[in-house]
Design a protein around this motif. Structure first.
Motif, PDB file in Angstrom:
ATOM      1  N   PHE A   1     -67.245 133.736  18.371  1.00 41.27           N
ATOM      2  CA  PHE A   1     -67.710 133.333  19.695  1.00 41.27           C
ATOM      3  C   PHE A   1     -67.961 131.833  19.709  1.00 41.27           C
ATOM      4  CE2 PHE A   1     -69.841 137.080  22.140  1.00 41.27           C
ATOM      5  CZ  PHE A   1     -68.754 137.903  21.876  1.00 41.27           C
ATOM      6  N   ILE A   2     -67.470 131.140  20.743  1.00 40.44           N
ATOM      7  CA  ILE A   2     -67.893 129.759  20.934  1.00 40.44           C
ATOM      8  C   ILE A   2     -69.289 129.801  21.570  1.00 40.44           C
ATOM      9  CG2 ILE A   2     -65.535 128.871  21.028  1.00 40.44           C
ATOM     10  CD1 ILE A   2     -65.734 128.732  24.058  1.00 40.44           C
ATOM     11  N   PRO A   3     -70.067 128.723  21.455  1.00 33.83           N
ATOM     12  CA  PRO A   3     -71.467 128.791  21.929  1.00 33.83           C
ATOM     13  C   PRO A   3     -71.628 129.267  23.365  1.00 33.83           C
ATOM     14  CG  PRO A   3     -71.220 126.899  20.501  1.00 33.83           C
ATOM     15  CD  PRO A   3     -69.825 127.464  20.685  1.00 33.83           C
ATOM     16  N   THR A   4     -70.768 128.823  24.297  1.00 32.91           N
ATOM     17  CA  THR A   4     -70.949 129.264  25.694  1.00 32.91           C
ATOM     18  C   THR A   4     -70.662 130.765  25.844  1.00 32.91           C
ATOM     19  OG1 THR A   4     -68.708 128.485  26.170  1.00 32.91           O
ATOM     20  CG2 THR A   4     -70.511 127.021  26.784  1.00 32.91           C
ATOM     21  N   THR A   5     -69.724 131.292  25.084  1.00 35.79           N
ATOM     22  CA  THR A   5     -69.468 132.738  25.131  1.00 35.79           C
ATOM     23  C   THR A   5     -70.673 133.483  24.557  1.00 35.79           C
ATOM     24  OG1 THR A   5     -67.111 132.336  24.791  1.00 35.79           O
ATOM     25  CG2 THR A   5     -67.878 134.579  24.436  1.00 35.79           C
ATOM     26  N   PHE A   6     -71.223 132.949  23.475  1.00 36.21           N
ATOM     27  CA  PHE A   6     -72.418 133.558  22.886  1.00 36.21           C
ATOM     28  C   PHE A   6     -73.536 133.646  23.921  1.00 36.21           C
ATOM     29  CE2 PHE A   6     -76.493 133.565  20.846  1.00 36.21           C
ATOM     30  CZ  PHE A   6     -76.345 134.382  19.741  1.00 36.21           C
ATOM     31  N   GLU A   7     -73.788 132.533  24.590  1.00 37.03           N
ATOM     32  CA  GLU A   7     -74.876 132.533  25.581  1.00 37.03           C
ATOM     33  C   GLU A   7     -74.654 133.580  26.660  1.00 37.03           C
ATOM     34  OE1 GLU A   7     -75.147 128.372  26.958  1.00 37.03           O
ATOM     35  OE2 GLU A   7     -77.264 128.676  26.465  1.00 37.03           O
ATOM     36  N   ALA A   8     -73.405 133.712  27.093  1.00 34.72           N
ATOM     37  CA  ALA A   8     -73.125 134.610  28.224  1.00 34.72           C
ATOM     38  C   ALA A   8     -73.061 136.078  27.811  1.00 34.72           C
ATOM     39  CB  ALA A   8     -71.821 134.191  28.899  1.00 34.72           C
ATOM     40  N   TYR A   9     -72.641 136.360  26.586  1.00 35.56           N
ATOM     41  CA  TYR A   9     -72.313 137.755  26.259  1.00 35.56           C
ATOM     42  C   TYR A   9     -72.943 138.332  24.993  1.00 35.56           C
ATOM     43  CZ  TYR A   9     -68.739 137.031  29.801  1.00 35.56           C
ATOM     44  OH  TYR A   9     -68.099 136.750  30.970  1.00 35.56           O
TER      45      TYR A   9
ATOM     46  N   MET B   1     -76.071 128.226  11.284  1.00 37.44           N
ATOM     47  CA  MET B   1     -75.164 128.233  12.425  1.00 37.44           C
ATOM     48  C   MET B   1     -73.853 127.557  12.034  1.00 37.44           C
ATOM     49  SD  MET B   1     -75.668 126.616  16.198  1.00 37.44           S
ATOM     50  CE  MET B   1     -76.052 127.871  17.394  1.00 37.44           C
ATOM     51  N   THR B   2     -72.946 128.355  11.471  1.00 37.72           N
ATOM     52  CA  THR B   2     -71.668 127.805  11.016  1.00 37.72           C
ATOM     53  C   THR B   2     -70.524 128.515  11.734  1.00 37.72           C
ATOM     54  OG1 THR B   2     -71.604 129.376   9.200  1.00 37.72           O
ATOM     55  CG2 THR B   2     -72.561 127.210   8.730  1.00 37.72           C
ATOM     56  N   GLY B   3     -69.353 127.931  11.613  1.00 41.27           N
ATOM     57  CA  GLY B   3     -68.188 128.520  12.274  1.00 41.27           C
ATOM     58  C   GLY B   3     -66.910 127.814  11.891  1.00 41.27           C
ATOM     59  N   SER B   4     -65.910 127.943  12.744  1.00 36.24           N
ATOM     60  CA  SER B   4     -64.624 127.298  12.497  1.00 36.24           C
ATOM     61  C   SER B   4     -64.743 125.811  12.833  1.00 36.24           C
ATOM     62  CB  SER B   4     -63.548 127.928  13.377  1.00 36.24           C
ATOM     63  OG  SER B   4     -63.703 127.474  14.721  1.00 36.24           O
ATOM     64  N   TRP B   5     -63.711 125.058  12.570  1.00 42.98           N
ATOM     65  CA  TRP B   5     -63.749 123.617  12.880  1.00 42.98           C
ATOM     66  C   TRP B   5     -63.945 123.388  14.371  1.00 42.98           C
ATOM     67  CZ3 TRP B   5     -60.230 121.880  16.354  1.00 42.98           C
ATOM     68  CH2 TRP B   5     -59.075 122.640  16.532  1.00 42.98           C
ATOM     69  N   ALA B   6     -63.580 124.392  15.197  1.00 42.80           N
ATOM     70  CA  ALA B   6     -63.698 124.218  16.652  1.00 42.80           C
ATOM     71  C   ALA B   6     -64.916 124.935  17.224  1.00 42.80           C
ATOM     72  CB  ALA B   6     -62.426 124.704  17.325  1.00 42.80           C
ATOM     73  N   GLY B   7     -65.861 125.285  16.356  1.00 47.40           N
ATOM     74  CA  GLY B   7     -67.119 125.832  16.849  1.00 47.40           C
ATOM     75  C   GLY B   7     -67.101 127.317  17.178  1.00 47.40           C
ATOM     76  N   ALA B   8     -66.079 128.051  16.721  1.00 45.03           N
ATOM     77  CA  ALA B   8     -66.049 129.511  16.920  1.00 45.03           C
ATOM     78  C   ALA B   8     -66.842 130.162  15.793  1.00 45.03           C
ATOM     79  CB  ALA B   8     -64.614 130.023  16.936  1.00 45.03           C
ATOM     80  N   MET B   9     -67.818 130.983  16.171  1.00 43.57           N
ATOM     81  CA  MET B   9     -68.854 131.362  15.209  1.00 43.57           C
ATOM     82  C   MET B   9     -68.833 132.844  14.813  1.00 43.57           C
ATOM     83  SD  MET B   9     -71.987 129.282  17.082  1.00 43.57           S
ATOM     84  CE  MET B   9     -72.048 130.434  18.452  1.00 43.57           C
TER      85      MET B   9
END
Ligand code: NAG
Length: 396
Positions: free
Chosen positions: A187-195, A174-182
């Protein structure tokens, strides 16, 4: 995507930047201890927590990136220089062609055109090349502890833990950008969960791996469920008549296409304005530079990243991937009085003089700023980090 482009991903070997390795930090450790209780109270299991935080830690480089986002704001011309240069368009057309069938299926399911999803892919990760290699648990916990946007990142961290608990991915992957965009579509984690969706049908939603199937479908799902109108255009480049009232520009003013036509707004490519409902005229680089008429689907792209320049870049790149040409309008000099050719020349000359600007794409970012500072320092000039025509001249 937060704060611009995702960082380059390195597929093998350790991350080069030592500031992106966990460092001892007693304050952070205490924060994590307290956070664990909040996570347990929200139904995260002890097992998920220990697997998630194994090897995780405080990443000073993440805080540094959050604090020192470059002084230069990314203009439309910058976005286009990065995402829709001829070279990038050629790369993008190859990636688009290679995934045409998949993107067609996604279009069928979610109603979002294949070239629009491909453009999002290109802008977010260069067609999967730069998916980000910073561990998400470390990045989000570091920023939640750091506190500048603590509430936001604690929410992302909690969502990331729920994703791990559900089993879509392991903590190590589970890796991504420095701001958690994966992943491919950042997708940020909350966007992932929703979509996010499992389009491949293996029971997992995998946006991180080489295979972009789930990521591209997830981007289609996100735009589709955010109100994308089937058959609708995002917008198009237009020309404005001499003396066009700039007060009519901006998303705050919506008019029927016939009204814009009556005001002298014309497609830059000729012909009649297409009618996709009420629209707004945008002049992102001021009078004389490229202008756009944008429709409802433009606002849907803004859900992905709330920046007009971002959304125009996605829209324009989607047109180019489908075979369209470059913008017809020309951009004038920037606020430093430099054209993009001047900026490229400045970068080339600084680099030749031993001050690495990290390429000469005409986009002024952190590396160019640092190179200018170093040059100014070494030459007894006031250290501003800002370019100027005088600096360009001096560099010969
Ligand atoms: C973006 C998110 C968007 C969210 C925004 C503000 C994606 C693709 N985009 O990164 O959903 O509204 O941050 O937090 O995740």
């Amino acid at each position: 995507m937060t704060g611009g482009l995702p960082s380059p991903s390195r597929r093998s070997g350790p991350t080069v930047d030592p500031m992106l390795r966990p460092q001892p930090n007693a304050g952070y450790d205490a924060w994590v201890t307290a956070f664990r209780d909040r996570a347990l109270a929200q139904g995260i299991s002890p097992g998920t927590l220990s697997a998630a935080f194994r090897g995780a830690g405080y990443l000073p480089g993440v805080v540094e990136r959050d604090r020192k986002q470059t002084e230069f704001t990314r203009t439309l011309q910058d976005y286009l220089a990065i995402m829709a240069s001829d070279e990038q368009v050629a790369t993008g057309r190859r990636a688009f062609a290679a995934r045409r069938a998949l993107l067609g299926e996604i279009e069928g399911r979610f109603g979002v055109p294949a070239n629009v999803v491909a453009a999002i892919w290109g802008v977010e990760s260069r067609y999967g090349e730069r998916r980000g290699d910073i561990p998400v648990i470390s990045a989000c916990s570091t920023l939640a502890y750091d506190g500048r946007r603590g509430g936001f990142f604690e929410k992302q961290l909690m969502a990331a833990l729920r994703i791990l608990q559900r089993g879509d991915v392991s903590a190590a992957r589970m890796t991504g950008s420095w701001a958690g965009a994966m992943g491919h579509t950042q997708f940020i984690p909350t966007t992932f969960e929703a979509y996010a969706v499992d389009f491949g049908g293996d029971g997992r939603r995998d946006i991180w791996g080489e295979d972009p199937t789930d990521a591209l479908a997830s981007a289609g799902a996100y735009l589709g469920r955010s109100g994308w109108r089937r058959g609708g255009l995002w917008g198009l480049e237009v020309t404005l008549p001499a003396g066009f009232n700039a007060g009519l520009a901006g998303r705050g003013v919506k008019k029927a296409v016939a009204d814009w036509a009556a005001l002298g707004v014309r497609p830059a490519g000729g012909g009649k304005l297409p009618d996709h409902g009420a629209g707004s005229v945008l002049m992102p680089a001021g009078p004389g530079a490229p202008a756009f008429l944008v429709f409802r689907n433009f606002s849907v792209i803004l859900r992905y990243n709330n920046s007009e320049n971002y959304a125009i870049a996605v829209g324009h790149l989607s047109d180019r991937l489908a075979g369209g040409g470059p913008l017809q309008g020309r951009f004038g000099p920037d606020r430093y009085g430099l054209t993009i050719e001047d900026r490229k020349r400045l970068q080339t000359r600084l680099t030749a003089a031993g001050y690495d600007t990290g390429g000469a794409d005409g986009v002024l970012g952190k590396k160019t700023e640092a190179a200018i500072r170093a040059y100014q320092q070494a030459n007894g000039l006031p250290v501003t980090g800002e370019p100027s025509p005088a600096l360009l001249k001096r560099l010969g």
